[in-house]
Design a protein around this motif. Structure first.
Motif, PDB file in Angstrom:
ATOM      1  N   ILE A  19      37.124  37.944  34.176  1.00  0.00           N
ATOM      2  CA  ILE A  19      35.872  37.219  34.379  1.00  0.00           C
ATOM      3  C   ILE A  19      35.235  37.633  35.701  1.00  0.00           C
ATOM      4  N   GLY A  20      36.068  37.716  36.756  1.00  0.00           N
ATOM      5  CA  GLY A  20      35.558  38.138  38.060  1.00  0.00           C
ATOM      6  C   GLY A  20      34.981  39.531  38.018  1.00  0.00           C
ATOM      7  N   TYR A  50      33.725  41.036  35.413  1.00  0.00           N
ATOM      8  CA  TYR A  50      32.472  40.990  34.653  1.00  0.00           C
ATOM      9  C   TYR A  50      31.320  40.551  35.539  1.00  0.00           C
ATOM     10  N   TRP A  51      31.520  39.475  36.315  1.00  0.00           N
ATOM     11  CA  TRP A  51      30.436  38.950  37.138  1.00  0.00           C
ATOM     12  C   TRP A  51      30.108  39.873  38.312  1.00  0.00           C
ATOM     13  N   LEU A  97      28.102  42.652  36.798  1.00  0.00           N
ATOM     14  CA  LEU A  97      26.758  42.160  36.482  1.00  0.00           C
ATOM     15  C   LEU A  97      25.921  42.027  37.743  1.00  0.00           C
ATOM     16  N   PHE A  98      26.494  41.442  38.784  1.00  0.00           N
ATOM     17  CA  PHE A  98      25.775  41.250  40.048  1.00  0.00           C
ATOM     18  C   PHE A  98      25.402  42.605  40.648  1.00  0.00           C
ATOM     19  N   ILE A 144      31.378  40.702  46.750  1.00  0.00           N
ATOM     20  CA  ILE A 144      30.061  40.060  46.685  1.00  0.00           C
ATOM     21  C   ILE A 144      29.261  40.379  47.949  1.00  0.00           C
TER      22      ILE A 144
END
Length: 241
Positions: free
Chosen positions: A143-144, A146-147, A150-151, A230
């Motif tokens: 999940i991490g 994927y995000w 995406l980001f 991030i």
């Protein structure tokens, strides 16, 4: 046909004495398409488990491989080891290879294909596309990933499926022309953001296998590295630093 005589393989090493011979065995047996040569550069990031001695013994056993071992006097992080190896590369193209057994070097040939056809300057090997084997492990890691991908795509305007993949193959002049800063696991979002800004760069993605490790088996990346990713996406992608 694109000129492609030698592939530089950069391997960051930190406390991989137990398994480093296995990845080197795979590289020794590896046959690249079109008889492309291999330049293997290992960067020992001040390991404390005798990794350097293990590599030197292997190099003495197989001198025909021409292994190049570079040493950091102090531990600086995976990204710093990659900076050292990339700087010393002399091949036409450069690929990153982790010292563990999560990725299969046989699949270099998959990444090479769009380069030889004259389509690509940079090729990402995606763990999340195609029908290749993929070990089932951590839900929240997927999940991490994927995000984060995406980001990253939102700020780079790419449509990658796996920004965090280890397997990235670069034309050497492109990767050596980037001013890379991240010394730990921030390397992936930083290099993705910076290569996306190279004028007229052609980026491709191909499906690869993934034989992931558990933490008990030696996996090192953790949740703190996700927050750093991030930050790196914002710094190098959104702010363009």
């Amino acid at each position: 046909m694109v000129k492609f005589d030698t592939l530089s393989i950069v391997i960051p090493v930190y406390n991989e004495a137990r398994t480093i011979h296995q990845i080197l065995d795979l590289l020794r047996e590896l046959k690249l398409v079109n008889n492309i040569g291999k330049e293997i550069i290992l960067v020992n990031d001040c390991s404390t488990d005798g990794s350097g001695d293990t590599i030197r013994a292997y190099a003495a056993r197989y001198p025909e491989m021409g292994l190049r071992l570079l040493e950091h006097a102090v531990n600086q992080g995976k990204g710093a080891a990659l900076h050292t190896g990339i700087r010393e590369a002399t091949g036409d193209y450069v690929i990153i290879q982790d010292a563990d057994l999560e990725y299969d070097p046989e699949e270099y040939n998959l990444l090479i294909k769009p380069i030889l056809k004259g389509f690509a300057d940079v090729v990402f090997g995606s763990r999340f596309m195609g029908g290749n084997p993929h070990r089932i492990l951590f839900f929240w890691h997927s999940i991490g990933n994927y995000w984060l991908t995406l980001f990253s795509n939102m700020v780079t305007d790419l449509n990658l499926t796996d920004m965090e993949t280890c397997y990235k193959m670069f034309r050497r002049d492109i990767i050596q022309g980037l001013q890379l800063e991240e010394k730990r696991f921030g390397f992936e979002p930083e290099v993705t953001a910076k290569v996306a800004r190279v004028p007229h760069v052609r980026i491709y993605e191909v499906g690869i296998s993934y034989y992931g490790r558990t933490y008990a088996e030696g996996k090192k990346i953790g949740w703190r590295d996700g927050f750093r990713a991030i930050y790196c996406i914002l710094k190098y992608g959104l702010l363009g630093q």
